[in-house]
Design an enzyme around this catalytic site. Structure first.
Site, mmCIF file in Angstrom:
data_model
loop_
_atom_site.group_PDB
_atom_site.id
_atom_site.type_symbol
_atom_site.label_atom_id
_atom_site.label_comp_id
_atom_site.label_asym_id
_atom_site.label_seq_id
_atom_site.Cartn_x
_atom_site.Cartn_y
_atom_site.Cartn_z
ATOM 1 N N TYR A 188 0.851 -1.186 0.000
ATOM 2 C CA TYR A 188 0.000 0.000 0.000
ATOM 3 C C TYR A 188 0.893 1.245 0.000
ATOM 4 C CZ TYR A 188 -3.504 -3.542 0.661
ATOM 5 O OH TYR A 188 -4.289 -4.649 0.470
ATOM 6 N N ARG A 338 -5.928 -14.766 11.168
ATOM 7 C CA ARG A 338 -6.954 -15.735 10.788
ATOM 8 C C ARG A 338 -7.363 -16.676 11.898
ATOM 9 N NH1 ARG A 338 -3.511 -16.926 5.496
ATOM 10 N NH2 ARG A 338 -1.964 -16.350 7.076
#
Ligand code: FNR
Length: 375
Positions: A188, A338
């Protein structure tokens, strides 16, 4: 016997974390116009109820064009603050610390949520409320052949985005967040400046190491100045691009040595912790996936920068594994992604697994043991 380190408190500036378990920021793609919703309240709140020491809310766009997808949360206008404050207050009332990740997605903006990508493709066009013509980056180089071509940022536009980070910081404080994390990883915007793969500029923001780190170092300095002294500031870095020199990319990518040196510069700006992640700059990356594969990056940063705190993240999904990382002084906090989506009770169950008393919320105590019926 002493508490396992995973459950020992840690004080960073004025913030006392009750344990070393951090919920890694994870996009939920469940917003419109950047607003957090009841989904975020319940989703985030469940981890506050279930023993996580510090919850970091997902990448929040500091500008609308800085969102990864049209469904990402944002913090670019004052109207966003109220719902975030409600989430913060709920976390605090359950003794969890809570922060938010401030982000600009740069050339990887205007994409679709993973589950939509399967149906509609990876990019959000105007019909899907994307902004293909306003995607920006350090240079007009797309991430891949299939990605939007970014507009090269002018110096003026760079300064505008840095001010967006500062304004978002002030809003995060108004919402009551305990800490903020600048997203400097995963390909990013801030990382796009760092990596020679995405940064082809010839001005003071490109070329040499000092020039490539300038955007992030300046942004961290401005954010630190706008953020209360007693509140911690973290930065997530891709410590390496995992791209070696090749025919396609002769110079290779951003390296672990550069990542560690950048951590030193950020530490000098008052950044308290480097959250050590990796990758995201190029589809040609080769990530050596294995349990805890990024832990050595946290170790490298720690060795290189005396006094800096580090977070380890990536395929840490067992309480003993997480505790060992801390006991062996490889990192100060463990960030879990996760596994917390799969096992929201991870922090509570881990206490039992490591042989210490599980501090269930009072409301849930009666559910700790399964009722055994007589035969
Ligand atoms: C992520 N990740 C991520 N990272 C980040 O810095 N900001 C973000 O908003 C997101 N969003 C996100 C969404 C989802 C659904 C996943 C699975 C991941 C990366 C995440 O924080 C973490 O670094 C990685 O998932 C690796 O850790 P685990 O999942 O192996 O524990």
């Amino acid at each position: 016997s002493p508490l396992p380190k995973l459950y020992q408190p840690l004080t960073v500036r004025g913030l006392e974390l009750k344990n070393r378990i951090v919920m890694s920021p994870m996009c939920m793609y469940s917003s419109h116009d950047g607003f957090a919703t009841d989904f975020h309240l319940v989703h985030t709140g469940q981890y506050a109820l279930r023993g996580v020491g510090l919850i970091i809310m997902e990448a929040a766009g500091v500008a609308p064009e800085g969102r990864i997808t049209p469904n990402c949360i944002g913090i670019w206008k004052d109207e966003h603050i109220d719902k975030l404050r409600q989430i913060v207050n709920f976390a605090h009332s359950n003794k969890a610390a809570i922060g938010i990740q401030l982000a600009h997605a740069g050339r990887k903006a205007s994409t679709t949520a993973p589950w939509l990508a399967k149906i509609r493709g990876p990019n959000a066009d105007a019909a899907q409320l994307g902004w293909p013509n306003s995607v920006v980056g350090p240079s007009a180089v797309p991430y891949s052949e299939d990605s939007w071509k970014p507009n090269e940022l002018s110096i003026e536009a760079i300064r505008r985005i840095q001010q967006d980070f500062v304004d978002a910081t002030v809003r995060a404080d108004k919402a009551g967040f305990d800490m903020i994390e600048i997203h400097g990883a995963h390909g990013y915007l801030a990382h796009e400046f760092l990596s020679p793969i995405s940064n082809k500029r010839t001005d003071e923001y490109g070329g040499s190491f000092d020039n490539r780190i300038r955007f992030l170092v300046e942004t961290a300095r401005q954010v630190r100045a706008a953020w209360p002294e007693h509140k911690p500031l973290f930065v997530r870095l891709s410590v390496t691009d995992w791209v070696s020199p090749s025919a396609e990319i002769p110079a290779g990518g951003w390296t672990e040595e550069e990542g560690a040196e950048l951590a030193r510069a950020l530490s000098a700006e008052g950044v308290d912790l480097i959250d050590c992640s990796s990758g995201g700059s190029s589809p040609l990356q080769k990530i050596p996936l294995s349990p805890g594969y990024q832990v050595p990056l946290a170790v490298a940063v720690r060795k290189h920068v005396p006094g800096i705190l580090t977070g380890a993240v990536g395929l840490i999904d067992d309480a003993k594994q997480a505790n060992d990382i801390l006991e062996q002084n490889k990192a100060d906090l463990v960030f879990l992604g996760r596994v917390l989506l799969r096992e929201p009770n991870f922090a509570l169950d881990g206490m039992a697994q490591l042989g210490t008393f599980a501090q269930y919320p009072h409301q849930y105590e009666l559910g700790r043991k399964k009722v055994r019926l007589p035969p």
